[in-house]
Scaffold this motif. Structure first.
Motif, PDB file in Angstrom:
ATOM      1  N   LEU A 182       0.822  -1.226   0.000  1.00 17.60           N
ATOM      2  CA  LEU A 182       0.000   0.000   0.000  1.00 17.60           C
ATOM      3  C   LEU A 182       0.851   1.269   0.000  1.00 17.60           C
ATOM      4  O   LEU A 182       0.352   2.362  -0.245  1.00 17.60           O
ATOM      5  CB  LEU A 182      -0.929   0.010   1.215  1.00 17.60           C
ATOM      6  N   ARG A 183       2.147   1.128   0.288  1.00 14.95           N
ATOM      7  CA  ARG A 183       2.984   2.332   0.463  1.00 14.95           C
ATOM      8  C   ARG A 183       2.855   3.322  -0.708  1.00 14.95           C
ATOM      9  O   ARG A 183       2.623   4.510  -0.487  1.00 14.95           O
ATOM     10  CB  ARG A 183       4.451   1.969   0.707  1.00 14.95           C
ATOM     11  N   PRO A 184       2.979   2.861  -1.976  1.00 18.51           N
ATOM     12  CA  PRO A 184       2.862   3.839  -3.073  1.00 18.51           C
ATOM     13  C   PRO A 184       1.532   4.604  -3.025  1.00 18.51           C
ATOM     14  O   PRO A 184       1.459   5.780  -3.357  1.00 18.51           O
ATOM     15  CB  PRO A 184       2.954   2.974  -4.332  1.00 18.51           C
ATOM     16  N   GLN A 185       0.465   3.933  -2.536  1.00 25.56           N
ATOM     17  CA  GLN A 185      -0.863   4.584  -2.468  1.00 25.56           C
ATOM     18  C   GLN A 185      -0.801   5.865  -1.639  1.00 25.56           C
ATOM     19  O   GLN A 185      -1.440   6.854  -1.967  1.00 25.56           O
ATOM     20  CB  GLN A 185      -1.859   3.624  -1.812  1.00 25.56           C
ATOM     21  N   TYR A 186      -0.063   5.826  -0.515  1.00 27.51           N
ATOM     22  CA  TYR A 186      -0.084   7.023   0.341  1.00 27.51           C
ATOM     23  C   TYR A 186       1.198   7.849   0.212  1.00 27.51           C
ATOM     24  O   TYR A 186       1.159   9.078   0.287  1.00 27.51           O
ATOM     25  CB  TYR A 186      -0.343   6.645   1.804  1.00 27.51           C
ATOM     26  N   ALA A 187       2.329   7.204  -0.038  1.00 26.22           N
ATOM     27  CA  ALA A 187       3.613   7.927  -0.054  1.00 26.22           C
ATOM     28  C   ALA A 187       3.775   8.783  -1.303  1.00 26.22           C
ATOM     29  O   ALA A 187       4.651   9.634  -1.378  1.00 26.22           O
ATOM     30  CB  ALA A 187       4.775   6.949   0.055  1.00 26.22           C
ATOM     31  N   GLU A 188       2.897   8.569  -2.295  1.00 29.76           N
ATOM     32  CA  GLU A 188       2.966   9.383  -3.526  1.00 29.76           C
ATOM     33  C   GLU A 188       1.627  10.072  -3.778  1.00 29.76           C
ATOM     34  O   GLU A 188       1.238  10.307  -4.916  1.00 29.76           O
ATOM     35  CB  GLU A 188       3.399   8.507  -4.702  1.00 29.76           C
ATOM     36  N   SER A 189       0.910  10.346  -2.666  1.00 32.88           N
ATOM     37  CA  SER A 189      -0.361  11.081  -2.773  1.00 32.88           C
ATOM     38  C   SER A 189      -0.353  12.215  -1.752  1.00 32.88           C
ATOM     39  O   SER A 189      -0.235  11.985  -0.537  1.00 32.88           O
ATOM     40  CB  SER A 189      -1.535  10.144  -2.466  1.00 32.88           C
ATOM     41  N   ALA A 190      -0.466  13.430  -2.252  1.00 37.48           N
ATOM     42  CA  ALA A 190      -0.413  14.591  -1.355  1.00 37.48           C
ATOM     43  C   ALA A 190      -1.494  14.488  -0.284  1.00 37.48           C
ATOM     44  O   ALA A 190      -1.218  14.678   0.916  1.00 37.48           O
ATOM     45  CB  ALA A 190      -0.582  15.873  -2.173  1.00 37.48           C
ATOM     46  N   ASP A 191      -2.713  14.172  -0.682  1.00 30.58           N
ATOM     47  CA  ASP A 191      -3.807  14.123   0.297  1.00 30.58           C
ATOM     48  C   ASP A 191      -3.571  13.052   1.365  1.00 30.58           C
ATOM     49  O   ASP A 191      -3.864  13.261   2.548  1.00 30.58           O
ATOM     50  CB  ASP A 191      -5.143  13.892  -0.419  1.00 30.58           C
ATOM     51  N   SER A 192      -3.025  11.900   0.954  1.00 32.65           N
ATOM     52  CA  SER A 192      -2.755  10.856   1.947  1.00 32.65           C
ATOM     53  C   SER A 192      -1.666  11.310   2.915  1.00 32.65           C
ATOM     54  O   SER A 192      -1.777  11.108   4.137  1.00 32.65           O
ATOM     55  CB  SER A 192      -2.325   9.564   1.242  1.00 32.65           C
ATOM     56  N   THR A 246       7.229  10.659   6.648  1.00 27.81           N
ATOM     57  CA  THR A 246       6.531   9.596   5.925  1.00 27.81           C
ATOM     58  C   THR A 246       7.061   9.453   4.505  1.00 27.81           C
ATOM     59  O   THR A 246       7.172   8.358   3.969  1.00 27.81           O
ATOM     60  CB  THR A 246       5.012   9.911   5.890  1.00 27.81           C
ATOM     61  N   GLN A 247       7.398  10.597   3.903  1.00 24.84           N
ATOM     62  CA  GLN A 247       7.962  10.582   2.534  1.00 24.84           C
ATOM     63  C   GLN A 247       9.254  11.402   2.551  1.00 24.84           C
ATOM     64  O   GLN A 247       9.258  12.608   2.276  1.00 24.84           O
ATOM     65  CB  GLN A 247       6.974  11.163   1.542  1.00 24.84           C
ATOM     66  N   PRO A 248      10.385  10.758   2.901  1.00 27.36           N
ATOM     67  CA  PRO A 248      11.660  11.469   3.066  1.00 27.36           C
ATOM     68  C   PRO A 248      12.233  12.042   1.767  1.00 27.36           C
ATOM     69  O   PRO A 248      13.107  12.894   1.782  1.00 27.36           O
ATOM     70  CB  PRO A 248      12.593  10.404   3.646  1.00 27.36           C
ATOM     71  N   ARG A 264       8.380  14.771  -2.823  1.00 29.75           N
ATOM     72  CA  ARG A 264       7.534  15.815  -2.222  1.00 29.75           C
ATOM     73  C   ARG A 264       7.408  17.033  -3.150  1.00 29.75           C
ATOM     74  O   ARG A 264       6.330  17.603  -3.298  1.00 29.75           O
ATOM     75  CB  ARG A 264       8.074  16.231  -0.855  1.00 29.75           C
ATOM     76  N   ASP A 265       8.513  17.404  -3.811  1.00 32.57           N
ATOM     77  CA  ASP A 265       8.438  18.543  -4.744  1.00 32.57           C
ATOM     78  C   ASP A 265       7.480  18.219  -5.901  1.00 32.57           C
ATOM     79  O   ASP A 265       6.675  19.043  -6.316  1.00 32.57           O
ATOM     80  CB  ASP A 265       9.832  18.872  -5.296  1.00 32.57           C
ATOM     81  N   LYS A 266       7.574  16.984  -6.378  1.00 32.29           N
ATOM     82  CA  LYS A 266       6.735  16.556  -7.514  1.00 32.29           C
ATOM     83  C   LYS A 266       5.251  16.623  -7.116  1.00 32.29           C
ATOM     84  O   LYS A 266       4.383  16.897  -7.933  1.00 32.29           O
ATOM     85  CB  LYS A 266       7.119  15.126  -7.915  1.00 32.29           C
ATOM     86  N   LEU A 267       4.982  16.403  -5.814  1.00 35.04           N
ATOM     87  CA  LEU A 267       3.584  16.382  -5.356  1.00 35.04           C
ATOM     88  C   LEU A 267       3.011  17.777  -5.126  1.00 35.04           C
ATOM     89  O   LEU A 267       1.807  17.949  -4.980  1.00 35.04           O
ATOM     90  CB  LEU A 267       3.466  15.570  -4.052  1.00 35.04           C
ATOM     91  N   ARG A 268       3.874  18.786  -5.093  1.00 37.27           N
ATOM     92  CA  ARG A 268       3.407  20.132  -4.728  1.00 37.27           C
ATOM     93  C   ARG A 268       2.179  20.584  -5.532  1.00 37.27           C
ATOM     94  O   ARG A 268       1.191  21.032  -4.951  1.00 37.27           O
ATOM     95  CB  ARG A 268       4.528  21.179  -4.814  1.00 37.27           C
ATOM     96  N   PRO A 269       2.211  20.478  -6.886  1.00 34.15           N
ATOM     97  CA  PRO A 269       1.021  20.916  -7.638  1.00 34.15           C
ATOM     98  C   PRO A 269      -0.255  20.204  -7.177  1.00 34.15           C
ATOM     99  O   PRO A 269      -1.328  20.789  -7.169  1.00 34.15           O
ATOM    100  CB  PRO A 269       1.364  20.570  -9.086  1.00 34.15           C
TER     101      PRO A 269
END
Lengths: 76, 76, 76, 76, 76, 76
Positions: free
Chosen positions: D42-52, E32-34, E39-44
């Motif tokens: 599940l990590r990609p689900q939350y670690a690459e989602s701003a809202d998560s 959570t996301q080091p 994190r920069d990619k998620l900014r938008p």
């Protein structure tokens, strides 16, 4: 917005405190969207959505925490 | 809405306090959507959705915080 | 629902307090959806969804706040 | 789950308190989904989602409130 | 993560306290996301979404509650 | 961001306290998205969405809790 809608956090009973919490929750929306017309138009969006109604109850619960603490939980 | 549904935050036991928190959470919905018919129609929306049920439990947890503090955590 | 599932908020250790907070969070769901069968059917919905699992942890965190305060943070 | 992961809420510094809050937040997920394999998946689900990620930070903020109060905000 | 980013919750002014709450909120994401790159990619995703920005403000409000209590609300 | 927008949490009345809570909530967004232009562009996203307006009211309720506690609930 006149200075009267929130003259005090003190109420006589827990139920009046709960109704004040509801008023505070609605004012949080009104300050953000002052148009009565828009807010009325949005009513079906939240009044007929379980998740929106649950989210409203969450806001009321948070405001009621504040009102209850202000009234020392209406303990004599 | 008569003045009786929330006469006090004081309960005899934590479990009664938890049930009061559930009642408060439901009243937050009822004040916003007074129609029993609409609320009944919405039940499948939340009662068969994991996320909605989690959100309900969040509202109950917030209201239970208030009730527990009011009862000094039922410590003698 | 008999009077026994929440006889007290007092626990011996923080970890037992955390487990009580989990139980309280689950009861918030159970009171709303009493059917074991439906709740079991919903498990994949939340147990394999990152956002749902995060939302569960939020409910537990809120209930643990209450339990920790009740136990004066297990400070001697 | 042995009795050791949360022996106390007391930490030496605010940063250690924040790290404990993160651990508590993760345990809220682990108690609900004990499978390391599923949680890793599940990590990609939350670690690459701003809202998560924002929702995770909300859980940590709630748990940190509890830890900070337990430590009297690390005031001497 | 060295021991320095959160040496204390005490600040001179409410505004510095608010900025600390923002820093705490961002650290909740960073732990959570080091990866700075991710994190920069998620900014938008969050900086151009009203709901995400509101959710960020909720995390800041929760952390600011903690900082304000730690500072006794900056009352002399 | 100069040091003046939050010189104190103390206000004369609950309503001024509520307005401060709204300002704090908006600043949480502004610190995250400093561009006035982007924030203006996003207004229709939240000002015409029931769920977004409810979420705003939740942030205000959380900040108002802090302001009310700071002012000892405006009790003489």
């Amino acid at each position: 917005m006149s200075n009267t809608w929130l003259p005090t956090l003190i109420t006589d009973t827990p139920e009046e405190g709960y109704q004040l919490a509801i008023k505070m929750s609605r004012m949080g929306v009104k300050y953000t969207q002052p148009s009565d017309e828009v807010r009325d138009k949005l009513r079906p969006q939240y009044a007929e959505s379980a998740d929106s109604l649950i989210a409203v109850s969450q806001v009321v619960a948070t405001n009621f925490q504040t009102v209850a603490a202000a009234n020392n939980y209406w303990k004599a």
